[in-house]
Motif scaffolding. Structure first.
Motif, mmCIF file in Angstrom:
data_model
loop_
_atom_site.group_PDB
_atom_site.id
_atom_site.type_symbol
_atom_site.label_atom_id
_atom_site.label_comp_id
_atom_site.label_asym_id
_atom_site.label_seq_id
_atom_site.Cartn_x
_atom_site.Cartn_y
_atom_site.Cartn_z
ATOM 1 N N GLU A 93 5.019 1.620 -7.860
ATOM 2 C CA GLU A 93 4.363 0.058 -8.052
ATOM 3 C C GLU A 93 4.750 -0.384 -9.406
ATOM 4 O OE1 GLU A 93 0.308 -2.120 -7.705
ATOM 5 O OE2 GLU A 93 0.106 -0.006 -8.098
ATOM 6 N N CYS B 5 0.645 -1.220 0.054
ATOM 7 C CA CYS B 5 0.074 0.186 0.002
ATOM 8 C C CYS B 5 0.938 1.346 -0.034
ATOM 9 C CB CYS B 5 -0.844 -0.176 1.117
ATOM 10 S SG CYS B 5 -2.037 -1.359 1.264
ATOM 11 N N ASN C 29 0.310 -4.526 -14.121
ATOM 12 C CA ASN C 29 0.659 -3.134 -14.013
ATOM 13 C C ASN C 29 2.148 -2.944 -14.134
ATOM 14 O OD1 ASN C 29 -1.991 -2.117 -13.180
ATOM 15 N ND2 ASN C 29 -1.657 -2.888 -11.112
ATOM 16 N N VAL D 24 2.087 1.967 -3.494
ATOM 17 C CA VAL D 24 1.230 2.349 -4.403
ATOM 18 C C VAL D 24 0.998 4.022 -4.081
ATOM 19 C CG1 VAL D 24 -1.346 2.411 -5.068
ATOM 20 C CG2 VAL D 24 0.040 0.393 -4.555
#
Length: 556
Positions: A138, A130, A175, A133
């Motif tokens: 990321e 987290c 991603n 991000v």
């Protein structure tokens, strides 16, 4: 001049010894270079590359605030602990880094994530995810790769299935700005292992470039799914094949039970290594083709390829099953480097000699094996019991524990079997009672079976009946058969009829039950009942066959 010193130190650090490193530290302290962050970070990193962190930790703990605001120095220490341990110190340093307001970056996070995985702190790793991000790292290749590996390593908890674990890894993968072929291959493998062969194939088809590992991973997926035709089609389409490709196809056909085609693939291989030979030999072993196993072992010898531990174990297992002591001795003579083979081959030798009747040689080899595992002890205990050396088997059971090896449920099966064969009633009671009490091993039905057999052989039929009533399992035919045998010894016709009826209800095709019941009635002179039992056997086409109880068979 300072620039020259920078270059010299930068060149010296990768090659310097620990003693030279201390001299470089003294030089840095006495010059202005001690304040040079890039030079000092290289020095600190080199200090972490000697396998321990004590010296580095002392240096880092003495730094002032000017240095402790530098992310690069925290990264060096976190990396050092990630490689050298203790791993938890890397995580503690990361926490302290955040408390001081020092911002981590793409070099920090991979080592933090890998440390979390190493320590088993997957919940903390998800929290770090987290933070990644929020900080915008990321999509960084090294960070994304560490997250990808983290989710694939993460064990599935009760709340999280393998599917959700793969879903999380796939999200990270999607991603990625750069998707390396290695990551694609990992996903193909994981999809195949989870049984999702369609997702594996989609991944394979969508790859912009593939290597031989990609093709092999897809073939392995088809092999696990039992899709032989698809595996063969892919194999035939491969632009290049390596030894792994061919070996995988051997496994595909062997798993499908087509040993002839598996052998054909093996024979067509342009190059075979020891893994290929072991794969084909293992296929024969798994399908009880023991003569073919030994024939292939001889062919391997004739082609000059050196066997490894797995080859020897397979060959010795085949000798055990065939009772071929002469071939077993031949295999034994081929074993040279015991330091590489260790307990695995030693245990196979112990079992081979015991199964082929030479229990003294078996025990002699057993005593020479170093670092014996519980499986090795179990094999020797069982072997002694089979050869009528029940008391020696019991002594070995206690010796195993003195040597620091904790018995498992198989240890108790073999030991109780020895007690039964040797008539060691009190010893058997003591060992059975100790299972749950002292070793936290819950008795299984085979342990109850051994105890029932032991009690009935020693005339303790009532105690055996109480044990059967109180055990948390439905009695199987072997247990009921042992009770029936106990009733025969006692001449207890009434109890025998009760037990026999229950046994016949559990399996109507068990010849031993009818034969025992017929014999009990014959001993009591109840000839009509004898005739009835025999007619029942004839009616159901059941013929008496020689054998031993299931528990004894398993122990053998």
């Amino acid at each position: 001049m300072t620039w020259d010193f920078d270059l010299k130190i930068t060149g010296l650090l990768p090659k310097c010894t620990f003693q030279h490193l201390k001299q470089i530290q003294a030089f840095l302290i006495t010059t202005s270079l001690a304040q040079n962050i890039p030079i000092f970070s290289k020095f600190l990193r080199r200090s972490t590359e000697f396998g321990t962190m004590g010296y580095s930790d002392v240096i880092f703990s003495q730094l002032g605030d000017h240095f402790l605001n530098e992310t690069i120095l925290w990264n060096v220490m976190i990396r050092g602990y990630a490689f050298n341990g203790p791993v938890e110190n890397a995580l503690l340093l990361f926490g302290e880094m955040l408390q001081r307001g020092v911002k981590p970056h793409n070099y920090t996070y991979p080592y933090v994530i890998s440390s979390c995985c190493e320590y088993g702190w997957y919940r903390e790793a998800e929290i770090v995810h987290c933070q990644i991000v929020k900080s915008g790292f990321e999509s960084n290749p090294s960070v994304a790769n560490s997250l990808f590996n983290m989710y694939l390593k993460m064990p599935a908890s009760k709340q999280e299935t393998t599917d959700s674990k793969l879903t999380n890894a796939r999200k990270v993968f999607d991603n990625m700005l750069v998707r390396p072929v290695e990551a694609c291959n990992r996903l193909i493998t994981e999809y195949g292992n989870s049984g999702d062969i369609k997702s594996a194939r989609r991944m394979f088809e969508n790859m912009k470039e593939r290597d031989v590992v990609s093709w092999n991973s897809m073939i392995s997926g088809y092999a696990k799914a039992g899709e032989v035709a698809n595996a063969r089609e892919l194999f035939d389409s491969m632009p290049e094949r390596n030894v792994i490709s061919w070996t995988s196809m051997i496994g595909v056909y062997a798993d499908a039970g087509d040993l002839d085609t598996a052998r054909q693939v093996f024979d067509e291989m342009p190059h075979r290594n020891v893994v290929s030979w072991n794969s084909m030999i293992s296929c024969y072993i798994h399908h009880s083709k023991f003569e073919e196993t030994l024939s292939l072992f001889l062919q391997m010898q004739s082609e000059g390829l050196l066997p490894d531990g797995y080859t020897f174990v397979s060959a010795l297992l085949a000798c055990s099953k065939l009772g071929d002591l002469e071939f077993g001795r031949y295999v034994h003579c081929l074993i040279r480097d015991w330091s590489q083979l260790r307990v695995m081959v030693g245990t196979a030798l112990v079992e081979m000699y015991a199964q082929c009747g030479d229990v003294n040689r078996s025990f002699s080899i057993f005593t020479k094996i170093g670092n014996k595992d519980v499986f090795c002890w179990n094999v020797m205990i069982r072997s002694l019991a089979i050869h009528g050396r029940a008391e020696d088997a019991i002594k070995l059971f206690w010796s195993m524990q003195k040597a620091g090896t904790r018995p498992n449920d198989f240890s108790f099966t073999s030991t109780l079997f020895a007690c039964s064969l040797g008539g060691l009633l009190e010893e058997g009671r003591r060992i059975f009672a100790s299972m749950a009490r002292d070793y936290q091993v819950r008795p299984k039905i085979e342990h109850y079976g051994c105890m029932v057999d032991l009690l009935c052989r020693n005339g303790q039929v009532e105690e055996a009946q109480v044990l059967v009533r109180n055990m948390p399992y439905e009695p199987d035919t072997a247990i009921l058969g042992a009770l029936l045998a106990g009733c025969k010894v006692r001449g207890d016709v009434k109890s025998a009829e009760t037990v026999g009826k229950r046994a016949m209800e559990s399996t109507a095709e068990e010849s031993g039950v009818y034969a025992l019941l017929s014999s009990i009635h014959a001993d009591a002179g109840q000839w009509p009942e004898v005739q009835e039992a025999r007619e029942k056997m004839d009616e159901m086409k059941i013929h008496k066959k020689t054998g031993i109880s299931n528990y004894h068979a398993e122990a053998c």
